[in-house]
Design a protein around this motif. Structure first.
Motif, PDB file in Angstrom:
ATOM      1  N   TRP A 167       7.353  -1.440  11.394  1.00  0.00           N
ATOM      2  CA  TRP A 167       6.221  -0.567  11.703  1.00  0.00           C
ATOM      3  C   TRP A 167       5.329  -0.286  10.487  1.00  0.00           C
ATOM      4  O   TRP A 167       4.369   0.484  10.583  1.00  0.00           O
ATOM      5  N   ALA A 168       5.601  -0.913   9.359  1.00  0.00           N
ATOM      6  CA  ALA A 168       4.790  -0.691   8.154  1.00  0.00           C
ATOM      7  C   ALA A 168       3.377  -1.231   8.369  1.00  0.00           C
ATOM      8  O   ALA A 168       3.199  -2.335   8.880  1.00  0.00           O
ATOM      9  N   PRO A 169       2.379  -0.468   7.975  1.00  0.00           N
ATOM     10  CA  PRO A 169       0.998  -0.945   8.136  1.00  0.00           C
ATOM     11  C   PRO A 169       0.687  -2.065   7.148  1.00  0.00           C
ATOM     12  O   PRO A 169       1.339  -2.186   6.107  1.00  0.00           O
ATOM     13  N   PRO A 170      -0.321  -2.873   7.459  1.00  0.00           N
ATOM     14  CA  PRO A 170      -0.718  -3.926   6.514  1.00  0.00           C
ATOM     15  C   PRO A 170      -1.314  -3.299   5.244  1.00  0.00           C
ATOM     16  O   PRO A 170      -1.888  -2.199   5.287  1.00  0.00           O
ATOM     17  N   ALA A 171      -1.182  -3.998   4.149  1.00  0.00           N
ATOM     18  CA  ALA A 171      -1.629  -3.478   2.849  1.00  0.00           C
ATOM     19  C   ALA A 171      -3.119  -3.131   2.852  1.00  0.00           C
ATOM     20  O   ALA A 171      -3.530  -2.159   2.215  1.00  0.00           O
ATOM     21  N   TRP A 172      -3.947  -3.887   3.569  1.00  0.00           N
ATOM     22  CA  TRP A 172      -5.390  -3.667   3.549  1.00  0.00           C
ATOM     23  C   TRP A 172      -5.780  -2.316   4.150  1.00  0.00           C
ATOM     24  O   TRP A 172      -6.860  -1.794   3.863  1.00  0.00           O
ATOM     25  N   LEU A 173      -4.924  -1.715   4.943  1.00  0.00           N
ATOM     26  CA  LEU A 173      -5.252  -0.463   5.615  1.00  0.00           C
ATOM     27  C   LEU A 173      -5.259   0.737   4.665  1.00  0.00           C
ATOM     28  O   LEU A 173      -5.999   1.702   4.873  1.00  0.00           O
ATOM     29  N   PHE A 174      -4.475   0.685   3.599  1.00  0.00           N
ATOM     30  CA  PHE A 174      -4.321   1.840   2.726  1.00  0.00           C
ATOM     31  C   PHE A 174      -5.623   2.248   2.036  1.00  0.00           C
ATOM     32  O   PHE A 174      -5.927   3.436   1.936  1.00  0.00           O
ATOM     33  N   GLY A 175      -6.400   1.301   1.564  1.00  0.00           N
ATOM     34  CA  GLY A 175      -7.660   1.618   0.875  1.00  0.00           C
ATOM     35  C   GLY A 175      -8.635   2.412   1.740  1.00  0.00           C
ATOM     36  O   GLY A 175      -9.088   3.496   1.333  1.00  0.00           O
ATOM     37  N   PRO A 176      -8.983   1.908   2.923  1.00  0.00           N
ATOM     38  CA  PRO A 176      -9.906   2.677   3.769  1.00  0.00           C
ATOM     39  C   PRO A 176      -9.361   4.046   4.190  1.00  0.00           C
ATOM     40  O   PRO A 176     -10.107   5.025   4.229  1.00  0.00           O
ATOM     41  N   VAL A 177      -8.070   4.100   4.482  1.00  0.00           N
ATOM     42  CA  VAL A 177      -7.488   5.389   4.884  1.00  0.00           C
ATOM     43  C   VAL A 177      -7.575   6.385   3.734  1.00  0.00           C
ATOM     44  O   VAL A 177      -8.036   7.520   3.907  1.00  0.00           O
ATOM     45  N   TRP A 178      -7.163   5.979   2.547  1.00  0.00           N
ATOM     46  CA  TRP A 178      -7.188   6.900   1.416  1.00  0.00           C
ATOM     47  C   TRP A 178      -8.609   7.304   1.033  1.00  0.00           C
ATOM     48  O   TRP A 178      -8.856   8.453   0.666  1.00  0.00           O
ATOM     49  N   THR A 179      -9.551   6.385   1.114  1.00  0.00           N
ATOM     50  CA  THR A 179     -10.945   6.730   0.804  1.00  0.00           C
ATOM     51  C   THR A 179     -11.441   7.814   1.755  1.00  0.00           C
ATOM     52  O   THR A 179     -12.069   8.795   1.332  1.00  0.00           O
ATOM     53  N   THR A 180     -11.142   7.657   3.024  1.00  0.00           N
ATOM     54  CA  THR A 180     -11.528   8.663   4.017  1.00  0.00           C
ATOM     55  C   THR A 180     -10.847   9.990   3.735  1.00  0.00           C
ATOM     56  O   THR A 180     -11.485  11.057   3.753  1.00  0.00           O
ATOM     57  N   LEU A 181      -9.541   9.942   3.464  1.00  0.00           N
ATOM     58  CA  LEU A 181      -8.799  11.181   3.224  1.00  0.00           C
ATOM     59  C   LEU A 181      -9.293  11.911   1.978  1.00  0.00           C
ATOM     60  O   LEU A 181      -9.468  13.139   1.997  1.00  0.00           O
ATOM     61  N   TYR A 182      -9.528  11.186   0.893  1.00  0.00           N
ATOM     62  CA  TYR A 182     -10.016  11.835  -0.323  1.00  0.00           C
ATOM     63  C   TYR A 182     -11.383  12.480  -0.090  1.00  0.00           C
ATOM     64  O   TYR A 182     -11.665  13.559  -0.615  1.00  0.00           O
TER      65      TYR A 182
END
Length: 162
Positions: free
Chosen positions: A46-61
């Motif tokens: 169930w681990a997300p693909p590596a490319w997903l972390f950048g957009p998610v973190w940018t939005t969260l920050y």
């Protein structure tokens, strides 16, 4: 006078965004090898693909910085809430170094648990000053909760590496 107030508001928003993105940048330095390292790890299905972390973190920050700005705007007495916010940013940035920079899975997991406590405290503190600001931290809390489970799972699946 009105223009001065607007200018001050805009400058503070830009300052809080800059400080928040600075913390993100410090964390990113610790994650320089994350894309390659992440692919080498045994991951849960169930681990997300590596490319997903950048957009998610940018939005969260971005949401986090807006929340802090709303609190700053809400009260001159919100200093402790803002110190809590910036403190949790430091703990957030440290996680990347512990996990991706120094391969310390157990310490990274302890760090993310501390981060969860600090996010909850920050969200509750923000909520007291501005309801929207508190609500804007909910996606961050949910993502870090997911990341904590992922951190634990990866650490357990890769005992020789982490």
């Amino acid at each position: 006078m009105h223009l001065t107030i607007v200018l001050r508001q805009v400058l503070m928003l830009l300052t809080i965004l800059a400080l928040t993105y600075l913390a993100a940048g410090v964390g990113a330095l610790g994650s320089m090898n994350a894309p390659v390292f992440y692919q080498q790890l045994q991951l849960p299905d169930w681990a997300p693909p590596a490319w997903l972390f950048g957009p998610v973190w940018t939005t969260l920050y971005t949401l986090m910085a807006i929340a802090a700005w709303l609190v700053w705007r809400s009260s001159k007495h919100a200093r402790s809430a803002l110190w809590l916010y910036f403190g949790q940013l430091v703990v957030n940035a440290l996680w990347s170094w512990l996990f991706f920079g120094w391969y310390l899975g157990a310490l990274a997991f302890a760090n993310i648990l501390l981060l969860l406590v600090l996010i909850i405290a920050t969200a509750l503190s923000f909520w007291r000053y501005n309801k929207l600001a508190g609500a804007l931290l909910v996606p961050y809390l949910l993502w870090v909760s997911f990341a904590a489970v992922l951190n634990f799972s990866i650490w357990q699946l890769n005992p020789g590496v982490l």
